[in-house]
Design a protein around this motif. Sequence first.
Motif, PDB file in Angstrom:
ATOM      1  N   LEU A   5      35.703  27.417  37.114  1.00  0.00           N
ATOM      2  CA  LEU A   5      37.091  26.967  37.036  1.00  0.00           C
ATOM      3  C   LEU A   5      37.985  28.137  36.635  1.00  0.00           C
ATOM      4  O   LEU A   5      37.646  28.903  35.725  1.00  0.00           O
ATOM      5  CB  LEU A   5      37.246  25.841  36.012  1.00  0.00           C
ATOM      6  N   GLY A   6      39.118  28.270  37.323  1.00  0.00           N
ATOM      7  CA  GLY A   6      40.085  29.297  36.991  1.00  0.00           C
ATOM      8  C   GLY A   6      41.388  28.682  36.524  1.00  0.00           C
ATOM      9  O   GLY A   6      41.634  27.481  36.691  1.00  0.00           O
ATOM     10  N   LEU A   7      42.260  29.517  35.952  1.00  0.00           N
ATOM     11  CA  LEU A   7      43.535  29.057  35.410  1.00  0.00           C
ATOM     12  C   LEU A   7      44.655  29.995  35.836  1.00  0.00           C
ATOM     13  O   LEU A   7      44.515  31.224  35.751  1.00  0.00           O
ATOM     14  CB  LEU A   7      43.482  29.008  33.879  1.00  0.00           C
ATOM     15  N   ALA A  28      42.318  31.293  27.423  1.00  0.00           N
ATOM     16  CA  ALA A  28      41.610  30.731  28.576  1.00  0.00           C
ATOM     17  C   ALA A  28      40.194  31.276  28.664  1.00  0.00           C
ATOM     18  O   ALA A  28      39.248  30.524  28.924  1.00  0.00           O
ATOM     19  CB  ALA A  28      42.383  31.053  29.857  1.00  0.00           C
ATOM     20  N   GLU A  29      40.050  32.571  28.448  1.00  0.00           N
ATOM     21  CA  GLU A  29      38.707  33.159  28.485  1.00  0.00           C
ATOM     22  C   GLU A  29      37.841  32.588  27.368  1.00  0.00           C
ATOM     23  O   GLU A  29      36.659  32.260  27.580  1.00  0.00           O
ATOM     24  CB  GLU A  29      38.801  34.679  28.370  1.00  0.00           C
ATOM     25  N   TYR A  33      37.242  29.424  30.858  1.00  0.00           N
ATOM     26  CA  TYR A  33      37.705  29.654  32.233  1.00  0.00           C
ATOM     27  C   TYR A  33      37.115  30.962  32.759  1.00  0.00           C
ATOM     28  O   TYR A  33      37.139  31.994  32.083  1.00  0.00           O
ATOM     29  CB  TYR A  33      39.228  29.703  32.289  1.00  0.00           C
ATOM     30  N   GLU A  34      36.611  30.883  33.982  1.00  0.00           N
ATOM     31  CA  GLU A  34      35.938  32.046  34.562  1.00  0.00           C
ATOM     32  C   GLU A  34      36.863  33.000  35.289  1.00  0.00           C
ATOM     33  O   GLU A  34      36.479  34.131  35.596  1.00  0.00           O
ATOM     34  CB  GLU A  34      34.842  31.580  35.532  1.00  0.00           C
ATOM     35  N   ALA A  84      36.809  37.494  32.339  1.00  0.00           N
ATOM     36  CA  ALA A  84      37.385  36.660  33.393  1.00  0.00           C
ATOM     37  C   ALA A  84      37.773  37.501  34.607  1.00  0.00           C
ATOM     38  O   ALA A  84      38.331  38.594  34.482  1.00  0.00           O
ATOM     39  CB  ALA A  84      38.606  35.912  32.860  1.00  0.00           C
ATOM     40  N   MET A 280      40.718  26.611  41.081  1.00  0.00           N
ATOM     41  CA  MET A 280      41.614  27.128  40.048  1.00  0.00           C
ATOM     42  C   MET A 280      42.773  26.154  39.875  1.00  0.00           C
ATOM     43  O   MET A 280      43.201  25.506  40.818  1.00  0.00           O
ATOM     44  CB  MET A 280      42.111  28.540  40.358  1.00  0.00           C
ATOM     45  N   ALA A 297      45.476  23.346  28.721  1.00  0.00           N
ATOM     46  CA  ALA A 297      44.441  24.022  29.501  1.00  0.00           C
ATOM     47  C   ALA A 297      43.075  23.899  28.833  1.00  0.00           C
ATOM     48  O   ALA A 297      42.058  23.680  29.505  1.00  0.00           O
ATOM     49  CB  ALA A 297      44.813  25.487  29.699  1.00  0.00           C
ATOM     50  N   THR A 298      43.035  24.041  27.523  1.00  0.00           N
ATOM     51  CA  THR A 298      41.771  23.917  26.799  1.00  0.00           C
ATOM     52  C   THR A 298      41.234  22.493  26.896  1.00  0.00           C
ATOM     53  O   THR A 298      40.033  22.278  27.130  1.00  0.00           O
ATOM     54  CB  THR A 298      41.969  24.316  25.327  1.00  0.00           C
ATOM     55  N   TYR A 301      39.842  21.887  30.404  1.00  0.00           N
ATOM     56  CA  TYR A 301      38.544  22.547  30.621  1.00  0.00           C
ATOM     57  C   TYR A 301      37.421  21.776  29.940  1.00  0.00           C
ATOM     58  O   TYR A 301      36.372  21.512  30.558  1.00  0.00           O
ATOM     59  CB  TYR A 301      38.576  23.984  30.092  1.00  0.00           C
TER      60      TYR A 301
END
Length: 309
Positions: A5-7, A28-29, A33-34, A84, A280, A297-298, A301
């Motif tokens: 999953l990306g952001l 995010a990292e 998130y990858e 990331a 993403m 976002a957290t 995820y």
Amino acid sequence: MPIPLGLGLPQMRQYDIGRDVPAVARAAEAAGYESLWVFERILFPEPATQGLYGVPGLAWPDKYRSVADPLITLTLAAAATGRARLGTSVLVAPLHVPFQLARSLASLDAASGGRVIAGLGTGWSLDEYAAASVAPFEQRGAVLDELLDVCAAVWGPDPVAYEGALTTIAPSEVGPKPARPIPVLLAANGPRAVRRLVDRADGWMPVASGASRLAEQWQRVRDVAAERGRERPLGVCVRANARYSAKPVEGDGRQPFHGSVAQIVEDLVAHAETGVPEMMLDLQGTCRDATEFIDVATEVYEAARAAGV
């Protein structure tokens, strides 16, 4: 198996770019998130020559009134993170001088330790083309083809040499080189664009507009790949443009990825079940500030991983 999953990073005017991009990238990292992504909008025309996405009468959203430069945004994120991947979703190829863009992407990849993903497209805004394009709108496909050629040359071994309609490179040493071959993704929809994707790119970057439609599009791309004898795997990273709401959005007409965290995750699950290998999520447009952005976002995820995405 969960998919990567990306952001999307914060580029819009409600954010302090110098402060919030590194903060969101680090958070995010840390959340898991990858990959981290940027998009490109260079101006907000008033009045617009055409509607949003070229649709007559469709208004441009206020969130496009100020969008930070994508490569500067990615550079800030690269300096703040160590794992990331760093993607563009997408750069509008004809708004860039091919040689300069190839060098910028190579430098960012070298500086970040081989984390860049080059997502490219041809765009749709006549106003943006009037302001910044290297060739007329009608030549957009040819410009993208030349950019792909120039990137292959510049990222390859020295001496680099190339002769095209827009670019002439005398035999030269051109560095730095990317840390590894930079994956190229294309945002392809029409038949000609899908053929270019299959023949020339590492992967496809569609926009999520419903799981059933994505499944049909993905099957069509795979069919074209089989027809044209492509042997190496074709990657996919689906872009999901989300509109977050603190409360669930009611009604049967809810658009994909519009709603509460639970509804966004429900849509992630449905789209992942089509078999695409990566997605993403861009949440920035409806978050008030970086604090809310990081919190949402957290939560997304964590909920997505709990749901098996």
